[in-house]
Scaffold this motif. Sequence first.
Motif, PDB file in Angstrom:
ATOM      1  N   ALA A  28       0.814  -1.219   0.000  1.00 38.97           N
ATOM      2  CA  ALA A  28       0.000   0.000   0.000  1.00 38.97           C
ATOM      3  C   ALA A  28       0.857   1.284   0.000  1.00 38.97           C
ATOM      4  O   ALA A  28       0.649   2.154  -0.856  1.00 38.97           O
ATOM      5  N   PRO A  29       1.832   1.432   0.928  1.00 34.76           N
ATOM      6  CA  PRO A  29       2.619   2.669   0.877  1.00 34.76           C
ATOM      7  C   PRO A  29       3.504   2.764  -0.367  1.00 34.76           C
ATOM      8  O   PRO A  29       3.726   3.860  -0.871  1.00 34.76           O
ATOM      9  N   ALA A  30       3.976   1.616  -0.866  1.00 30.24           N
ATOM     10  CA  ALA A  30       4.820   1.649  -2.069  1.00 30.24           C
ATOM     11  C   ALA A  30       4.018   2.186  -3.245  1.00 30.24           C
ATOM     12  O   ALA A  30       4.512   3.023  -4.018  1.00 30.24           O
ATOM     13  N   LEU A  31       2.785   1.724  -3.385  1.00 26.55           N
ATOM     14  CA  LEU A  31       1.959   2.189  -4.502  1.00 26.55           C
ATOM     15  C   LEU A  31       1.564   3.651  -4.322  1.00 26.55           C
ATOM     16  O   LEU A  31       1.589   4.433  -5.272  1.00 26.55           O
ATOM     17  N   ALA A  32       1.207   4.020  -3.111  1.00 20.14           N
ATOM     18  CA  ALA A  32       0.778   5.403  -2.868  1.00 20.14           C
ATOM     19  C   ALA A  32       1.884   6.386  -3.244  1.00 20.14           C
ATOM     20  O   ALA A  32       1.617   7.474  -3.751  1.00 20.14           O
ATOM     21  N   THR A  33       3.120   5.988  -2.992  1.00 16.18           N
ATOM     22  CA  THR A  33       4.240   6.889  -3.261  1.00 16.18           C
ATOM     23  C   THR A  33       4.738   6.769  -4.703  1.00 16.18           C
ATOM     24  O   THR A  33       5.705   7.434  -5.079  1.00 16.18           O
ATOM     25  N   GLY A  34       4.108   5.914  -5.514  1.00 17.54           N
ATOM     26  CA  GLY A  34       4.448   5.855  -6.931  1.00 17.54           C
ATOM     27  C   GLY A  34       5.518   4.850  -7.299  1.00 17.54           C
ATOM     28  O   GLY A  34       6.028   4.869  -8.416  1.00 17.54           O
ATOM     29  N   ASN A  35       5.871   3.990  -6.365  1.00 17.27           N
ATOM     30  CA  ASN A  35       6.833   2.933  -6.675  1.00 17.27           C
ATOM     31  C   ASN A  35       6.106   1.730  -7.281  1.00 17.27           C
ATOM     32  O   ASN A  35       4.898   1.577  -7.114  1.00 17.27           O
ATOM     33  N   THR A  36       6.853   0.873  -7.950  1.00 20.04           N
ATOM     34  CA  THR A  36       6.306  -0.418  -8.354  1.00 20.04           C
ATOM     35  C   THR A  36       6.962  -1.504  -7.507  1.00 20.04           C
ATOM     36  O   THR A  36       7.965  -1.251  -6.831  1.00 20.04           O
ATOM     37  N   VAL A  37       6.395  -2.701  -7.544  1.00 24.26           N
ATOM     38  CA  VAL A  37       6.679  -3.683  -6.498  1.00 24.26           C
ATOM     39  C   VAL A  37       6.994  -5.073  -7.053  1.00 24.26           C
ATOM     40  O   VAL A  37       6.337  -5.537  -7.976  1.00 24.26           O
ATOM     41  N   VAL A  38       8.007  -5.698  -6.466  1.00 22.84           N
ATOM     42  CA  VAL A  38       8.174  -7.151  -6.580  1.00 22.84           C
ATOM     43  C   VAL A  38       8.142  -7.675  -5.149  1.00 22.84           C
ATOM     44  O   VAL A  38       9.012  -7.324  -4.336  1.00 22.84           O
ATOM     45  N   LEU A  39       7.116  -8.456  -4.819  1.00 22.42           N
ATOM     46  CA  LEU A  39       6.950  -8.917  -3.442  1.00 22.42           C
ATOM     47  C   LEU A  39       7.077 -10.434  -3.376  1.00 22.42           C
ATOM     48  O   LEU A  39       6.503 -11.153  -4.182  1.00 22.42           O
ATOM     49  N   LYS A  40       7.837 -10.884  -2.398  1.00 23.68           N
ATOM     50  CA  LYS A  40       7.936 -12.329  -2.154  1.00 23.68           C
ATOM     51  C   LYS A  40       7.207 -12.685  -0.863  1.00 23.68           C
ATOM     52  O   LYS A  40       7.497 -12.121   0.192  1.00 23.68           O
ATOM     53  N   SER A  41       6.299 -13.646  -0.957  1.00 21.89           N
ATOM     54  CA  SER A  41       5.606 -14.115   0.242  1.00 21.89           C
ATOM     55  C   SER A  41       6.509 -15.107   0.963  1.00 21.89           C
ATOM     56  O   SER A  41       7.539 -15.523   0.451  1.00 21.89           O
ATOM     57  N   ALA A  42       6.080 -15.499   2.159  1.00 26.47           N
ATOM     58  CA  ALA A  42       6.881 -16.442   2.938  1.00 26.47           C
ATOM     59  C   ALA A  42       6.624 -17.870   2.454  1.00 26.47           C
ATOM     60  O   ALA A  42       5.548 -18.191   1.947  1.00 26.47           O
ATOM     61  N   GLU A  43       7.619 -18.710   2.641  1.00 26.60           N
ATOM     62  CA  GLU A  43       7.583 -20.070   2.111  1.00 26.60           C
ATOM     63  C   GLU A  43       6.383 -20.873   2.632  1.00 26.60           C
ATOM     64  O   GLU A  43       5.780 -21.647   1.903  1.00 26.60           O
ATOM     65  N   THR A  44       6.028 -20.686   3.922  1.00 25.66           N
ATOM     66  CA  THR A  44       4.958 -21.520   4.484  1.00 25.66           C
ATOM     67  C   THR A  44       3.569 -20.908   4.298  1.00 25.66           C
ATOM     68  O   THR A  44       2.580 -21.577   4.581  1.00 25.66           O
ATOM     69  N   THR A  45       3.509 -19.651   3.856  1.00 27.67           N
ATOM     70  CA  THR A  45       2.193 -18.996   3.743  1.00 27.67           C
ATOM     71  C   THR A  45       2.063 -18.217   2.438  1.00 27.67           C
ATOM     72  O   THR A  45       1.852 -17.005   2.450  1.00 27.67           O
ATOM     73  N   PRO A  46       2.162 -18.897   1.293  1.00 26.92           N
ATOM     74  CA  PRO A  46       2.161 -18.147   0.031  1.00 26.92           C
ATOM     75  C   PRO A  46       0.773 -17.919  -0.576  1.00 26.92           C
ATOM     76  O   PRO A  46       0.641 -17.144  -1.515  1.00 26.92           O
ATOM     77  N   ILE A  47      -0.256 -18.568  -0.034  1.00 25.34           N
ATOM     78  CA  ILE A  47      -1.499 -18.649  -0.813  1.00 25.34           C
ATOM     79  C   ILE A  47      -2.273 -17.339  -0.856  1.00 25.34           C
ATOM     80  O   ILE A  47      -2.696 -16.884  -1.916  1.00 25.34           O
ATOM     81  N   THR A  48      -2.429 -16.698   0.317  1.00 26.55           N
ATOM     82  CA  THR A  48      -3.266 -15.493   0.288  1.00 26.55           C
ATOM     83  C   THR A  48      -2.630 -14.365  -0.521  1.00 26.55           C
ATOM     84  O   THR A  48      -3.339 -13.517  -1.058  1.00 26.55           O
ATOM     85  N   ALA A  49      -1.302 -14.352  -0.622  1.00 20.39           N
ATOM     86  CA  ALA A  49      -0.668 -13.328  -1.454  1.00 20.39           C
ATOM     87  C   ALA A  49      -1.102 -13.497  -2.910  1.00 20.39           C
ATOM     88  O   ALA A  49      -1.302 -12.512  -3.630  1.00 20.39           O
ATOM     89  N   TYR A  50      -1.269 -14.763  -3.339  1.00 13.97           N
ATOM     90  CA  TYR A  50      -1.747 -14.986  -4.716  1.00 13.97           C
ATOM     91  C   TYR A  50      -3.236 -14.669  -4.856  1.00 13.97           C
ATOM     92  O   TYR A  50      -3.692 -14.288  -5.927  1.00 13.97           O
ATOM     93  N   LYS A  51      -3.970 -14.844  -3.755  1.00 17.01           N
ATOM     94  CA  LYS A  51      -5.371 -14.400  -3.789  1.00 17.01           C
ATOM     95  C   LYS A  51      -5.420 -12.877  -3.911  1.00 17.01           C
ATOM     96  O   LYS A  51      -6.257 -12.333  -4.622  1.00 17.01           O
ATOM     97  N   LEU A  52      -4.491 -12.216  -3.233  1.00 12.52           N
ATOM     98  CA  LEU A  52      -4.401 -10.763  -3.373  1.00 12.52           C
ATOM     99  C   LEU A  52      -4.043 -10.405  -4.819  1.00 12.52           C
ATOM    100  O   LEU A  52      -4.571  -9.438  -5.385  1.00 12.52           O
TER     101      LEU A  52
END
Lengths: 287, 495
Positions: free
Chosen positions: B188-212
Motif C-alpha cells: 500500500a505505501p509503495a503504490l501510494a508513493t508511486g513505486n512499483t513492487v516485486v513482493l515475495k511471500s513467505a515459504e509456508t504462507t504463500p497462498i493469500t498473497a496470490y489471492k491478493l
Amino acid sequence: MAKRLDVLKTYKMYTGGKFIRSESGRYFVTENKQGKELANVCRASRKDVRDAVKTARGAWGDWAARSPFNRGQILYRIAEVLEGRKEQFRHELMQYGIQHKKAETEVEATIDRLVYYAGWSDKYGQVFSSVNPVASSHFNFSMPEPTGVVAIVAPDDSPLLGLVSVLAPVITGGNTAVVLSSETYPLPAASFAEVLHSSDVPGGVVNLLTGYRTELLEHLSRHMDVNAMYYTDGDEDAQKMIQEHASLNVKRVVFDHPKDWTSENLEHPYTILDFQEIKTTWHPVGY
Amino acid sequence: MLEEKQLEKRAGNLIFRNVWDYDPAPEKPDHVRLKEKYDLFINGEFTPPEEGRYFESVNPANEQKLAEVAEATKPDIDKAVEAARNAYNRTWGKLSGRERGKYIYRIARMLQERAREFAILESMDGGKPIRESRDADIPLVAAYFFYYAGWADKLQYATPGMQPRPYGVAGQIIPWNFPMLMAAWKIAPALATGNTVVLKSAETTPITAYKLAEIIQDSGLPPGTVNIVSGAGETGVEIVNHPDIDKVAFTGSTEVGKLIQKSLAGTRKGYTLELGGKAANIVFEDAAIDQAVEGIVNGIFFNQGHVCCAGSRLLVQEGVADMVYHKLKDRIETLVVGDPLDKNTDIGAINSKAQLERINKFIEKGLEEGGEMHQSSANVPSNGYWCKPTLFRNVSQSHSIVQSEIFGPVLAIQTFRTPKEAVEKANNTPYGLSGGIWTDKGSKIFQVGQHIRAGVVWANTFNKFDPTSPFGGYKESGIGREGGLHGLLPYLKLN
C-alpha cells in the motif's frame, strides 16, 4: 631588541570534556599544501575509539533528557563563542593555504549554521511528530527520540564548516557523538573543541578524535555500542565497508557527499531526523 | 507473603472448561476458491516458473496439502523486476497521484467484499484462529490500503519543505506470521508513493498473497505494477541482490535482516528493516491487575506468539508478582487451543513443523537452564502442530528464554522492585521493537514510556495496530517505520 618567541599550541583530542593525548602516545604531522609542517597531531588508536564511545554512551542519558530549549541554548552558545574567536579560525584555515576571503566566509557560514540548528532544537519534534487518528478508542501519538551514540566521520575536505554541518544536527537531536576529524586538516577541529569546552556543552556529548581513517573507520563502524554512523567523504569502498560492519548491530548509516558545504540547501531538519527514532505510544481512552 | 492456597482462592477459579465443553463452531470453508496450483504473478499474468519447480503449502492444523505453489528462481525474478521497471517507466510511474489513489481505493474495496474468504484462507494456510484473521488481520489489510490510497495525491504535505519522489522498483520480502497484513503494509505505501513492487511471500504462507494478486488483476492495476512471487530464502536473495531494484523492504528475523543490510553494502539501494523483538510487558503494583492479566495474555498468546512485537517478557513488580502469576495460570487454563477455523479457538496451530521444533528447543533449554515451567492442561488435536500456552518463572536476564526471540506462546516472567530496575531490564536486550506498561498513574506511564528504548509503547493495552500508527524498531529491531505518515518516508526520496 630580540623578536618575541611565539608560544606554540599543543593540539590535543577532546573526550569527556577533557583534552587528551592518544593513549597510544602516537602522533602524526599535519602539513599545508606546500608541505610545510604545521603541528603534531594525536593519532588516535582503537582503544581511543573504544574509550570515546564509552564516554559518549555515558553522557547520552543526560543530554537526551535535557529540554530541547536547553539544547538550543547551548548550540547558540557555541555560535556565540565561535563568533568571538573568528580570527583564530580564519588564521588556522589560512595556514592550510585557504585564501583570506574564503576562510572568512567559511568561519561565518559555520557560525550561522550553528545558529540555524540551535533554532531547530525545539521545533523538529513538532514538525516530525504526529497524533495518529486510530480507529479504536486510543490516544496515539508518535514523536522522535534520539538514536543514541553516533559515530561521525567529519568531511576531510571541509575541516570547520563541514565538521559543524554534520555535528550540529546530530547533537541538536539529543545524540552524543564520537567524531573523527578531518585527517588532512585536523587543526581547526582540535581548536573547535576549545569552543565546545567553553560553551556549556556537557563533557562527553562531543568527543573529537584525530587520526587516520584507514586505522579507525573499521573500529568505529564495528563498534557494537554505536547506534548510527554518518560518513561524508564519498569514498565508495569505505561506504561499503561501513555498511557491512554496520550490519553487525543494525546501525543506521547515513552517507552524504555534498560538493559545497556553504550551500544553504544543506540546511534542513531531515538531517536531524536521520538520527532520530520514531516512538509511537498508545493509551486507551475511557473512564 | 500469602500462602499458595490463599492466593489461588484470591485469584478466583473461573475455569469454565472444567464445567462444560464448548460445542464446535467451525467456519465453513466451502465458499473459498482455492486452486490446486498457484503460478507466479508477473506483469499482470499468472506465469509458470521458468525452472518448473513447485512446493507444497500445508495446513499446519492438519498437515494436509492445501495447494502447490511455484518456486521463483533468478530468471523469474529478472522477469518480475523487468515488468516492475517497465510499469514504473511507462504506466504506473506516469500516473497522477489522484489516479494512483483511485486504484488503491479500488483494491481496498475489493478486499472488503471478499474479506471472509481471505480470513478463512489465512487461517487455513497459516494456522491462526479465525477470530483473529476475521477480526484483526483482514480488516486491517483493507484499512491499510484505504489509508494509503488517500495519501497518493497528498505527498507534498508529508514532507514539508521538500519535493518527494519515488525510488522506482521496490523489492519486498514478508514473513509468515501475518501474510496478508504484511503484504498490505508493504504494497500500500509503495503504490501510494508511486513505486512499483516485486513482493515475495513467505515459504509456508504463500497462498493469500496470490489471492491478493487475483484482486490486483481484477482491479485493472497496470500490469507489472505489483508482481508477486513465492519461494524460500534463495528467492529472497535474488530480489535483494537484483541490480535493478532501488529499494528493499524486509520484515523478518534480525538474523536475516543483518545479512540483507550487509549484502546491500556498496549499493545505492534504500532499505527498511522490520526485525525481531523481545518486548517487556511491565506490570506495576498500582495497575488494574485483571486488565493487565488480559493484556499479558493478548501480548504473548495473540497469533500463537508469532508476533515480532509480542510481549514475551513479563516484568511484574514484586508486591503483586505471585497474584499476577496465579491469575495468569488460571487465565491460560481457559484458552482454547485447537482448530483455527473454530470461532471459539484462542490459540491456533503453530505455523510450521520447523517453527514448532524451534519453540520446543527453547522450552527444553529453558528447563535446562533452571526455569520453572507451567503449561495449560489444554487438549490439543493429534494431527498438526500445537504448543500449549507456556509460562516460565525463575528465569534471569542471561537465560536464553529471556534473551532470544522464541516466536511462540512462551512467556518468561521476571520481577522487579523499582521503576528504574524495570526499565533497565526492559532495555537489556539487543532488541527495541515494543514494550508495555501497566499502571494507573499517568505520569509513570510517560516517564517509563520515555525510557523504554522501543518503537512502540503500549500503555495499559498491547498488540494494537492501526494504519495511521507508525510501527518499527530501535536498535537491532530494525530501521525505518511502516504505517502512518512516517511510513511514507522510506518510499520517498527528497529533493
